[in-house]
Design an enzyme around this catalytic site. Structure first.
Site, PDB file in Angstrom:
ATOM      1  CG  ASP A  74      -2.031  -0.928   1.202  1.00  0.00           C
ATOM      2  OD1 ASP A  74      -2.077  -1.763   0.287  1.00  0.00           O
ATOM      3  OD2 ASP A  74      -2.887  -0.851   2.100  1.00  0.00           O
ATOM      4  CG  HIS A 229       2.352   0.259   4.398  1.00  0.00           C
ATOM      5  ND1 HIS A 229       1.992  -0.621   5.396  1.00  0.00           N
ATOM      6  CD2 HIS A 229       1.271   1.041   4.158  1.00  0.00           C
ATOM      7  CE1 HIS A 229       0.732  -0.362   5.764  1.00  0.00           C
ATOM      8  NE2 HIS A 229       0.275   0.632   5.029  1.00  0.00           N
TER       9      HIS A 229
HETATM   10 ZN   LIG Z   1      -2.580   3.250   3.255  1.00  0.00          ZN
END
Ligand SMILES: [Zn+2]
Length: 306
Positions: A74, A229
């Site tokens: 993400d 991430h």
């Molecule tokens: Zn996010």
């Protein structure tokens, strides 16, 4: 296998890619030797009528087999770290799904194009990743942030953006959904992805500590959609060792792509609870609480005897 050519033109290139991916030997694609983790299979995810999956938020998950995992990243693209993540994935010949922030995509379109060129799935994660989460915004502003994000990502990825996303996959910032937004996304045939477990890589720790944490969670879960991430240096640093550990432990990496028909899901285990509300309050303290906890749909949460 049977290939359905969608009446939705934006899905045809994806379905064609899916067809080709099944023609080629899956185990060792071109340039991938026997010693790398390698691709296992491509799983089409039906988008007709949308649907929400991911055990961190919803009482259902994708129908993965034991020891099958889906890698998701993400908040990118991020110039300092995303190239390292892409290098690590390429070195092991595996494909991931990236949920992009629109403004980051607009700022680094070459990285978005690289993700597409290297065969990854590129989904959506709003334009601005608001600190209140979408739940803290008026509905109209939340919809606008979603739409602007989709347009920015598709423009960066493909050079043009229509009214609907090329890849109708969406993840809420902080998993902060609302029933109204979920319904709206369903009417647009956009799938919502939470995650089955995560690396907690928003917590600063050494790459070694993150590796041990995520492997321990994986060994407990044994399968699932995992959230990382690609904006985090510690994640980029640990990823090569994580992918090697996956191979050593016999895990297979499944790539998800949009598919025809409605989404297929598995019900959550009997002891399922949502982790999203307490995590939202910890991570995003200004985000409003959902008034009612997410309730299983009728007949959905029947405990699996296994
Ligand atoms: Zn996010």
């Amino acid at each position: 296998m049977t290939i359905f050519f969608s009446r939705q033109p934006h899905l045809r290139p994806i379905l064609l890619a899916l067809l080709l991916s099944n023609v080629a030997p899956a185990a060792h694609a071109a340039g991938c030797g026997p010693n790398v983790l390698g691709p296992s299979r491509v799983m089409p995810i039906g988008t007709q009528g949308g649907g929400e999956t991911g055990l961190k938020t919803y009482p259902r998950s994708l129908p993965l087999a034991d020891h099958e995992i889906v890698l998701t990243f993400d908040d990118g693209p991020w110039p300092g770290t995303t190239p390292k993540v892409l290098d690590a994935l390429a070195a092991e010949c595996v494909k991931a799904t990236f949920f992009l922030i629109g403004r980051n995509a607009a700022a680094a379109p070459a990285l978005v194009k690289r993700e597409i060129t290297e065969g990854h799935t590129v989904g959506h994660h709003t334009m601005t990743h608001p600190s209140l989460t979408l739940r803290g915004l008026p509905d109209a502003r939340a919809r606008e942030d979603i739409n602007r994000g989709i347009a920015a990502v598709d423009l960066a990825a493909y050079g043009t953006a229509g009214t609907e996303p090329r890849v109708p996959f969406f993840r809420y910032p902080g998993f902060g959904d609302t029933p109204a937004l979920n319904h709206w996304l369903e009417t647009r045939n956009i799938d919502v992805f939470s995650a089955d477990f995560w690396a907690s890589d928003w917590v600063p720790m050494t790459p070694e500590a993150e590796l041990q944490l995520v492997l321990a969670r994986l060994d407990k879960a044994r399968k699932g959609v995992i959230l990382f991430h690609d904006t985090k240096a510690q994640t980029a640093a640990m990823l090569p060792a994580f992918l090697r550990a996956l191979k050593q432990r016999g895990y297979k990496v499944v790539q998800i792509v949009p598919g025809p028909g409605p989404i297929a899901t598995l019900p959550a285990p009997a002891d399922w609870t949502s982790a999203t509300e307490r995590t939202l309050q910890k991570m995003w303290p200004k985000a409003p609480l959902q008034k009612e906890p997410a309730a299983p749909a009728p007949g959905e949460a029947v405990p699996d005897a296994q």
